[in-house]
Write a protein that holds these residues in place. Structure first.
Motif, PDB file in Angstrom:
ATOM      1  N   GLY A  78      50.104 -61.828  94.456  1.00 18.39           N
ATOM      2  CA  GLY A  78      51.859 -61.575  94.752  1.00 18.39           C
ATOM      3  C   GLY A  78      52.449 -62.515  93.853  1.00 18.39           C
ATOM      4  N   LEU A  79      53.506 -62.181  93.450  1.00 19.75           N
ATOM      5  CA  LEU A  79      54.392 -63.044  92.547  1.00 19.75           C
ATOM      6  C   LEU A  79      55.579 -63.444  93.456  1.00 19.75           C
ATOM      7  CD1 LEU A  79      54.755 -64.222  89.494  1.00 19.75           C
ATOM      8  CD2 LEU A  79      56.323 -62.151  89.244  1.00 19.75           C
ATOM      9  N   GLY A  80      55.978 -64.663  93.546  1.00 23.39           N
ATOM     10  CA  GLY A  80      56.881 -65.093  94.370  1.00 23.39           C
ATOM     11  C   GLY A  80      57.882 -65.777  93.499  1.00 23.39           C
ATOM     12  N   LYS A  81      59.214 -65.513  93.964  1.00 20.37           N
ATOM     13  CA  LYS A  81      60.200 -66.462  93.037  1.00 20.37           C
ATOM     14  C   LYS A  81      61.041 -67.124  93.781  1.00 20.37           C
ATOM     15  CE  LYS A  81      60.197 -62.489  89.864  1.00 20.37           C
ATOM     16  NZ  LYS A  81      61.386 -61.528  89.147  1.00 20.37           N
ATOM     17  N   ALA A  82      61.355 -68.281  93.809  1.00 16.72           N
ATOM     18  CA  ALA A  82      62.439 -69.332  94.425  1.00 16.72           C
ATOM     19  C   ALA A  82      62.821 -70.494  93.982  1.00 16.72           C
ATOM     20  CB  ALA A  82      61.444 -69.828  95.734  1.00 16.72           C
ATOM     21  N   PRO A  83      63.784 -71.020  94.352  1.00 21.05           N
ATOM     22  CA  PRO A  83      64.565 -72.167  93.549  1.00 21.05           C
ATOM     23  C   PRO A  83      63.547 -73.425  93.692  1.00 21.05           C
ATOM     24  CG  PRO A  83      66.041 -71.274  94.994  1.00 21.05           C
ATOM     25  CD  PRO A  83      64.877 -70.611  95.298  1.00 21.05           C
ATOM     26  N   ILE A 135      67.858 -73.112  87.563  1.00 19.64           N
ATOM     27  CA  ILE A 135      66.552 -73.112  87.353  1.00 19.64           C
ATOM     28  C   ILE A 135      65.794 -72.654  88.687  1.00 19.64           C
ATOM     29  CG2 ILE A 135      64.487 -74.855  87.094  1.00 19.64           C
ATOM     30  CD1 ILE A 135      66.263 -76.664  85.240  1.00 19.64           C
ATOM     31  N   GLY A 136      64.780 -72.186  88.417  1.00 21.25           N
ATOM     32  CA  GLY A 136      63.784 -71.514  89.508  1.00 21.25           C
ATOM     33  C   GLY A 136      62.310 -71.604  89.032  1.00 21.25           C
ATOM     34  N   PHE A 137      61.499 -71.201  89.982  1.00 20.06           N
ATOM     35  CA  PHE A 137      60.179 -71.264  89.750  1.00 20.06           C
ATOM     36  C   PHE A 137      59.566 -69.845  90.046  1.00 20.06           C
ATOM     37  CE2 PHE A 137      61.330 -75.471  90.235  1.00 20.06           C
ATOM     38  CZ  PHE A 137      60.822 -76.186  89.253  1.00 20.06           C
ATOM     39  N   THR A 138      58.306 -69.597  89.407  1.00 15.53           N
ATOM     40  CA  THR A 138      57.739 -68.197  89.844  1.00 15.53           C
ATOM     41  C   THR A 138      56.443 -68.711  89.899  1.00 15.53           C
ATOM     42  OG1 THR A 138      56.767 -67.605  87.367  1.00 15.53           O
ATOM     43  CG2 THR A 138      59.026 -66.675  88.474  1.00 15.53           C
ATOM     44  N   ALA A 139      55.645 -68.084  91.114  1.00 13.40           N
ATOM     45  CA  ALA A 139      54.217 -68.503  91.300  1.00 13.40           C
ATOM     46  C   ALA A 139      53.365 -67.262  91.571  1.00 13.40           C
ATOM     47  CB  ALA A 139      54.182 -69.418  92.595  1.00 13.40           C
ATOM     48  N   LEU A 140      52.400 -67.330  90.830  1.00  8.55           N
ATOM     49  CA  LEU A 140      51.333 -65.927  90.969  1.00  8.55           C
ATOM     50  C   LEU A 140      50.170 -66.341  91.483  1.00  8.55           C
ATOM     51  CD1 LEU A 140      50.816 -63.040  89.835  1.00  8.55           C
ATOM     52  CD2 LEU A 140      49.510 -64.171  88.260  1.00  8.55           C
ATOM     53  N   ALA A 141      50.372 -65.768  93.082  1.00 14.07           N
ATOM     54  CA  ALA A 141      49.200 -66.118  94.014  1.00 14.07           C
ATOM     55  C   ALA A 141      48.110 -64.910  94.168  1.00 14.07           C
ATOM     56  CB  ALA A 141      49.622 -66.517  95.336  1.00 14.07           C
ATOM     57  N   VAL A 142      46.777 -65.382  94.185  1.00 13.54           N
ATOM     58  CA  VAL A 142      45.798 -64.352  94.697  1.00 13.54           C
ATOM     59  C   VAL A 142      45.417 -64.509  96.277  1.00 13.54           C
ATOM     60  CG1 VAL A 142      43.283 -63.517  94.262  1.00 13.54           C
ATOM     61  CG2 VAL A 142      44.954 -64.057  92.270  1.00 13.54           C
ATOM     62  N   VAL A 190      40.872 -63.486  85.406  1.00 17.50           N
ATOM     63  CA  VAL A 190      40.062 -62.542  86.138  1.00 17.50           C
ATOM     64  C   VAL A 190      39.038 -62.954  87.323  1.00 17.50           C
ATOM     65  CG1 VAL A 190      38.387 -60.663  85.545  1.00 17.50           C
ATOM     66  CG2 VAL A 190      40.127 -61.142  84.109  1.00 17.50           C
ATOM     67  N   ARG A 191      38.911 -64.182  86.898  1.00 15.39           N
ATOM     68  CA  ARG A 191      37.901 -64.705  88.050  1.00 15.39           C
ATOM     69  C   ARG A 191      38.334 -65.122  89.230  1.00 15.39           C
ATOM     70  NH1 ARG A 191      33.312 -68.467  87.648  1.00 15.39           N
ATOM     71  NH2 ARG A 191      33.275 -68.160  85.323  1.00 15.39           N
ATOM     72  N   SER A 192      39.824 -65.608  89.303  1.00 17.23           N
ATOM     73  CA  SER A 192      40.403 -65.842  90.419  1.00 17.23           C
ATOM     74  C   SER A 192      40.377 -64.490  91.300  1.00 17.23           C
ATOM     75  CB  SER A 192      41.718 -66.464  90.316  1.00 17.23           C
ATOM     76  OG  SER A 192      42.502 -65.445  89.455  1.00 17.23           O
ATOM     77  N   VAL A 193      40.668 -63.228  90.793  1.00 16.69           N
ATOM     78  CA  VAL A 193      40.967 -62.254  91.654  1.00 16.69           C
ATOM     79  C   VAL A 193      39.237 -61.622  92.028  1.00 16.69           C
ATOM     80  CG1 VAL A 193      41.493 -59.759  91.266  1.00 16.69           C
ATOM     81  CG2 VAL A 193      42.661 -61.320  90.300  1.00 16.69           C
ATOM     82  N   VAL A 194      38.393 -61.835  91.124  1.00 19.56           N
ATOM     83  CA  VAL A 194      37.117 -61.145  91.480  1.00 19.56           C
ATOM     84  C   VAL A 194      36.526 -62.074  92.652  1.00 19.56           C
ATOM     85  CG1 VAL A 194      35.040 -60.932  90.309  1.00 19.56           C
ATOM     86  CG2 VAL A 194      36.748 -59.975  89.324  1.00 19.56           C
ATOM     87  N   SER A 195      36.542 -63.255  92.419  1.00 18.49           N
ATOM     88  CA  SER A 195      36.000 -64.234  93.519  1.00 18.49           C
ATOM     89  C   SER A 195      36.499 -64.030  94.862  1.00 18.49           C
ATOM     90  CB  SER A 195      35.898 -65.802  92.982  1.00 18.49           C
ATOM     91  OG  SER A 195      36.985 -66.365  92.700  1.00 18.49           O
ATOM     92  N   GLU A 249      41.250 -66.587 101.776  1.00 18.58           N
ATOM     93  CA  GLU A 249      41.278 -67.769 100.648  1.00 18.58           C
ATOM     94  C   GLU A 249      42.443 -67.717  99.604  1.00 18.58           C
ATOM     95  OE1 GLU A 249      38.875 -68.084  96.738  1.00 18.58           O
ATOM     96  OE2 GLU A 249      37.713 -69.129  98.287  1.00 18.58           O
ATOM     97  N   GLU A 250      43.347 -68.542  99.529  1.00 19.19           N
ATOM     98  CA  GLU A 250      44.637 -68.544  98.838  1.00 19.19           C
ATOM     99  C   GLU A 250      44.272 -69.191  97.463  1.00 19.19           C
ATOM    100  OE1 GLU A 250      47.096 -70.057 101.673  1.00 19.19           O
ATOM    101  OE2 GLU A 250      46.994 -68.496 102.980  1.00 19.19           O
ATOM    102  N   GLN A 251      44.841 -68.664  96.545  1.00 12.86           N
ATOM    103  CA  GLN A 251      44.662 -69.543  95.446  1.00 12.86           C
ATOM    104  C   GLN A 251      46.079 -69.031  94.169  1.00 12.86           C
ATOM    105  OE1 GLN A 251      41.183 -68.565  93.127  1.00 12.86           O
ATOM    106  NE2 GLN A 251      41.458 -70.095  91.705  1.00 12.86           N
TER     107      GLN A 251
END
Length: 166
Positions: free
Chosen positions: A55-60, A37-44, A117-122, A18-20
């Protein structure tokens, strides 16, 4: 009309994880030619059976940042010991400015936790837990502190099992 259905690529098998996406941030860098300009996305990512990764992803662009964050999270999964749908014992962790308290809860309590915290725990598959975030409201720091707390729970549970085996 086109049938409304699964919009994902039909040639890809469904993922076991499950990706969030927890947070997307726009970042900019001053360069000689203007702003870059770029973007960072924090995913669980988690399988709801005791494995979870962050994971932390960085891209344009946003979609590439999310893809990179999810790929990194899948490569860096940790095992979380589950005892009757919760963690075996209470743990307090301080990572940077983030302080996290995770406490096992009786069956039927549900996940009592803030958003990060909820996203990681679930995603890890923990059904009953009580938590408190102290120190900072930074989602990225809180997610990393939660992951560190779950790592320490795992390490201490392994040590406890090793002692019992002797």
């Amino acid at each position: 009309m086109r049938p409304q259905g699964n919009r994902n690529n039909s040639n890809q098998p469904p993922s076991e994880f499950e990706e969030q996406v927890v947070q997307i941030s726009r970042v900019s860098k001053k360069t000689k030619g203007g702003n870059k300009i770029g973007f960072t996305a924090l995913a669980v990512v988690g399988d709801k059976k005791g494995r979870v990764g962050v994971g932390l992803g960085k891209a344009p662009d946003v979609s590439a940042a999310i893809r990179k964050g999810i790929a990194y999270a899948k490569k860096h999964l940790i095992e979380v010991p589950l005892v009757h749908g919760t963690i075996p014992f209470r743990i307090d962790v301080k990572v940077g400015a983030a302080k996290i308290m995770l406490k096992p809860a009786p069956p039927g309590s549900g996940v009592i936790a803030g958003g990060a915290v909820r996203s990681v725990v679930s995603a890890a598959g923990i059904q009953n837990i009580s938590s408190k975030v102290l120190g900072t409201n930074n989602k990225a720091n809180n997610v990393h502190a939660t992951l560190e707390a779950l790592k320490r729970v795992s390490e201490q549970a392994k040590q406890h099992q090793a002692r019992r085996a002797k």
